[in-house]
Structure formats: structure tokens, C-alpha cells
Motif scaffolding. Structure first.
Motif, short mmCIF file in Angstrom:
data_model
loop_
_atom_site.label_atom_id
_atom_site.label_comp_id
_atom_site.label_asym_id
_atom_site.label_seq_id
_atom_site.Cartn_x
_atom_site.Cartn_y
_atom_site.Cartn_z
N ARG A 97 0.92 -1.34 0.04
CA ARG A 97 0.09 -0.13 -0.15
C ARG A 97 0.97 1.44 0.02
O ARG A 97 0.64 2.36 -0.76
CB ARG A 97 -0.84 -0.07 1.35
CG ARG A 97 -2.26 -1.11 1.10
CD ARG A 97 -3.10 -0.87 2.20
NE ARG A 97 -2.54 -0.70 3.64
CZ ARG A 97 -2.49 -1.74 4.29
NH1 ARG A 97 -2.71 -3.19 3.83
NH2 ARG A 97 -1.98 -1.88 5.52
N TYR A 98 1.99 1.12 0.85
CA TYR A 98 2.85 2.36 0.84
C TYR A 98 3.47 2.62 -0.56
O TYR A 98 3.44 4.00 -0.98
CB TYR A 98 3.87 1.99 1.94
CG TYR A 98 5.17 3.01 1.52
CD1 TYR A 98 5.10 4.43 1.96
CD2 TYR A 98 6.36 2.44 1.12
CE1 TYR A 98 6.09 5.23 1.61
CE2 TYR A 98 7.33 3.37 0.66
CZ TYR A 98 7.38 4.94 1.13
OH TYR A 98 8.40 5.54 0.81
N LEU A 99 3.95 1.58 -1.10
CA LEU A 99 4.66 1.77 -2.66
C LEU A 99 3.76 2.17 -3.52
O LEU A 99 4.02 2.98 -4.39
CB LEU A 99 5.22 0.48 -2.77
CG LEU A 99 6.40 0.16 -2.00
CD1 LEU A 99 6.89 -1.32 -2.25
CD2 LEU A 99 7.63 0.97 -2.24
N GLU A 100 2.53 1.67 -3.65
CA GLU A 100 1.49 2.28 -4.61
C GLU A 100 1.01 3.58 -4.28
O GLU A 100 0.97 4.38 -5.43
CB GLU A 100 0.25 1.36 -4.31
CG GLU A 100 0.38 0.13 -4.94
CD GLU A 100 -0.80 -0.87 -4.72
OE1 GLU A 100 -1.61 -0.57 -4.12
OE2 GLU A 100 -0.77 -2.23 -5.10
N ASN A 101 0.97 4.20 -2.92
CA ASN A 101 0.58 5.44 -2.72
C ASN A 101 1.83 6.42 -3.12
O ASN A 101 1.85 7.42 -3.72
CB ASN A 101 0.39 5.66 -1.24
CG ASN A 101 -0.59 6.70 -1.00
OD1 ASN A 101 0.03 7.93 -1.26
ND2 ASN A 101 -1.50 6.61 -0.21
N ALA A 102 3.19 5.88 -2.92
CA ALA A 102 4.08 6.67 -3.23
C ALA A 102 4.47 6.76 -4.77
O ALA A 102 4.73 7.91 -5.28
CB ALA A 102 5.66 5.97 -2.61
N TRP A 103 4.06 5.60 -5.31
CA TRP A 103 4.00 5.77 -6.80
C TRP A 103 3.03 7.10 -7.35
O TRP A 103 3.42 7.83 -8.49
CB TRP A 103 3.73 4.52 -7.55
CG TRP A 103 3.95 4.44 -8.97
CD1 TRP A 103 2.92 4.66 -9.86
CD2 TRP A 103 5.10 4.16 -9.67
NE1 TRP A 103 3.29 4.33 -11.06
CE2 TRP A 103 4.80 4.10 -11.11
CE3 TRP A 103 6.35 3.74 -9.36
CZ2 TRP A 103 5.46 3.83 -11.82
CZ3 TRP A 103 7.36 3.58 -10.45
CH2 TRP A 103 6.92 3.54 -11.71
N LYS A 104 2.09 6.90 -6.82
CA LYS A 104 0.64 7.97 -7.30
C LYS A 104 1.55 9.56 -6.68
O LYS A 104 1.17 10.22 -7.65
CB LYS A 104 -0.48 7.64 -6.48
CG LYS A 104 -1.09 6.48 -6.86
CD LYS A 104 -2.49 6.23 -6.03
CE LYS A 104 -3.21 4.91 -6.47
NZ LYS A 104 -4.24 4.57 -5.56
N LEU A 105 2.12 9.64 -5.87
CA LEU A 105 2.51 10.76 -5.35
C LEU A 105 3.57 11.54 -6.53
O LEU A 105 3.55 12.55 -7.01
CB LEU A 105 3.30 10.72 -3.87
CG LEU A 105 2.20 10.76 -2.74
CD1 LEU A 105 3.23 10.47 -1.62
CD2 LEU A 105 1.38 11.86 -2.77
N ARG A 106 4.42 10.38 -6.83
CA ARG A 106 5.60 10.85 -7.99
C ARG A 106 4.99 11.10 -9.00
O ARG A 106 5.24 12.09 -9.81
CB ARG A 106 6.36 9.51 -8.26
CG ARG A 106 7.41 9.73 -9.00
CD ARG A 106 8.16 8.46 -9.62
NE ARG A 106 9.16 8.76 -10.46
CZ ARG A 106 8.83 8.70 -11.89
NH1 ARG A 106 7.70 8.61 -12.25
NH2 ARG A 106 9.90 8.97 -12.64
N ALA A 107 3.75 10.29 -9.54
CA ALA A 107 3.17 10.62 -10.68
C ALA A 107 2.41 12.14 -10.84
O ALA A 107 2.51 12.81 -11.67
CB ALA A 107 2.12 9.69 -11.17
N GLN A 108 1.95 12.47 -9.65
CA GLN A 108 1.17 13.73 -9.54
C GLN A 108 1.97 14.81 -9.26
O GLN A 108 1.96 15.99 -9.91
CB GLN A 108 0.46 13.78 -8.05
CG GLN A 108 -0.72 12.86 -7.77
CD GLN A 108 -1.40 12.59 -6.49
OE1 GLN A 108 -0.77 13.11 -5.55
NE2 GLN A 108 -2.21 11.87 -6.42
#
Length: 289
Positions: free
Chosen positions: A276-287
Motif C-alpha cells: 500500500r505504501y509503495l502504490e501510494n508513493a508511486w501515485k505521489l510521484r506521478a502527481q
């Protein structure tokens, strides 16, 4: 290590942490002694009797990640070999180089460091000194391998980078750095949503990330390899492993095929939280683009 696209999905194959050690020495007796000692320390080893043979072996074998070379050799000495490795191989793959010499001096040390050697050992080399140097080299190789993996991923995902449209010599502006700092803080704050901040000091977090990467491959990790991911002494890293086990984040057991080896993997709840952390961090990077 490479990044490949399989059926439209991004997949990874990284350079193994247990990389092969190449020993280079023109003295057959020294070569045999180094090989036997390094094998007894648990590393895979190949040998070369001169610099030319060493360069050929490095070119032919992507598993070679650590090079231990004598300084005084005919035709091409150790410093020239290090320079060749730095020019031809280090820009494209993780390689760590060490020098052994009977003529240690400030001048020799300076030349070795200028040729990107990470350690200088004086003959005769004790088993303890060699073990310590190889442990440091393994940690450095692991860090380099992770860096190359990140670079490969960035190149894959960023069209500007993959098309060579980015000025590699350009320095980031203050605004670029401010944005990067904000992104790092978001990552840090995001981490605390899934894990107790008190548990996650630097080495512990590096170990968890390494085990998370291994869990995506469906493999456990030897405790020694997970410890080498950190850039702290082995005893310190193993204390962090104990802390993670006690916190219920990591499972530890003895390898049934090799009783000398301890294996680690994330506990199911920790694995789910890391996902969950990695998926959320990936979204932050994309944003943040």
C-alpha cells in the motif's frame, strides 16, 4: 540487471547481491590463497592472472561486481586496470574495485582513489581485513545496483530521458530542489501512515525495502544479504533485523538446505502495508510529475 516489458507490464531482473568477486594477481600462489579465503567467506570467485584477462572476464560476465586487484603486475598494472574498468564498465553497470599492494603509501592511496578504488589493503592481508573489505564492497555494490535500477526505471517511464532530450550536465534550479524536497517529505509522511516511525530508522527501512523487493519476486533473502543493503557495520544491521523481527514485521528462519544460513521475509501484514505504501508513493510521484 535490466528492465524489460513483458506483455505490456514492467518487470525487473536485478543484479544479484551475491555478485561474483574477480581476483587479479600475477602471482599464482597469492591468487590461490585469495581464492580459497574468499570462497571460505561465502563468495563466488573467479580469478585472472593479468589485467588483460581480467578485462575479458568482466566483459564476458555481468555477474562480476567486485574486483580485487594487485597493484604491481607486468604489462598493465593495477592502477591502469582500475582506470580501464572506470572508463569502460562503471558507467553502465555496478562494479566496486579494491586494491591490494605491498607498497602502501600516500601516493599509492591517492592514485587508487583517483582510479575509483573504494578500498586499499596492505599485504599481507588478514582474513578479518579481507572479510571487512568485502562486506563494505558488497554493501557498495548493492547500493550501486539499486541506483542503476532506479535510473533504468526513470529512463523507461520518462520519455524525455529515454529519448536523450535531457541535459545531463544541467544543474537543478532552486525551484527544482525545493520541489524535490517537498516530494521527499511527502514520501516520509506517507511512510508513517503504514508503519510505526519509531521502528523505521534508516537501516531498518532499507532492510524492509529490500525484503519488499524480494517479496515481489517471491523469494526470501539471506540475513547477510539484507544486512549488506545498509551501509552500516554487519553487527549494527543485524541488530536492526532483530528489532524488525521483534516488532512482528519480519519472519526469520534457518535455511533447511543450509543450516549455516538464516533467511528473512516480510510477515504478511507488513508485506500488505508495504504494498500500500509503495502504490501510494508511486501515485505521489506521478502527481508531482
Amino acid at each position: 540487471m535490466h528492465v524489460s516489458d513483458s506483455n505490456g507490464e514492467l518487470t525487473f531482473k536485478r543484479t544479484p547481491k551475491g555478485c561474483t568477486v574477480l581476483v587479479v594477481d600475477d602471482d599464482p600462489i597469492c591468487l590461490d590463497e585469495y581464492r580459497d579465503t574468499i570462497v571460505n567467506l561465502g563468495y563466488d570467485v573467479v580469478c585472472a592472472g593479468n589485467a588483460s584477462e581480467a578485462l575479458k572476464k568482466i566483459s564476458d560476465s555481468p555477474d562480476i561486481g567486485i574486483v580485487l586487484t594487485d597493484l604491481e603486475m607486468p604489462s598493465m598494472n593495477g592502477i591502469s586496470l582500475l582506470s580501464e574498468i572506470a572508463e569502460r564498465f562503471k558507467p553502465n553497470r555496478p562494479i566496486v574495485t579494491l586494491v591490494v599492494t605491498a607498497y602502501s603509501s600516500l601516493e599509492v592511496a591517492t592514485m587508487a582513489m583517483q582510479s575509483q578504488a573504494t578500498d586499499l589493503l596492505s599485504k599481507p592481508v588478514s582474513m578479518d581485513d579481507l572479510a571487512t573489505a568485502l562486506r563494505r564492497a558488497t554493501a557498495s555494490h548493492s547500493a550501486l545496483a539499486n541506483l542503476f535500477q532506479i535510473m533504468a526505471l526513470t529512463k523507461r517511464l520518462d520519455p524525455q530521458v529515454s529519448q536523450g532530450n535531457v541535459d545531463k550536465d544541467a544543474r537543478p534550479t532552486h525551484e527544482d530542489l525545493q520541489g524535490f524536497i517537498r516530494l521527499l517529505l511527502k514520501y516520509q509522511h506517507n511512510k508513517s501512515k503504514y508503519f510505526d516511525p519509531a521502528v523505521l530508522s534508516g537501516p531498518s527501512w532499507e532492510i524492509l525495502l529490500d525484503l519488499a523487493e524480494a517479496s515481489l519476486r517471491g523469494e526470501p533473502v539471506p540475513a547477510s544479504s539484507a544486512s549488506a543493503t545498509t551501509l552500516v557495520p554487519l553487527t549494527t544491521a543485524l541488530r536492526h533485523v532483530n528489532h524488525l523481527v521483534e516488532a512482528g514485521l519480519v519472519k526469520r528462519w534457518t535455511d533447511p538446505t543450509d543450516k549455516r544460513r538464516t533467511l528473512l521475509e516480510l510477515e504478511p501484514e507488513a508485506q500488505a502495508a508495504m504494498q500500500r505504501y509503495l502504490e501510494n508513493a508511486w501515485k505521489l510521484r506521478a502527481q508531482d510529475g
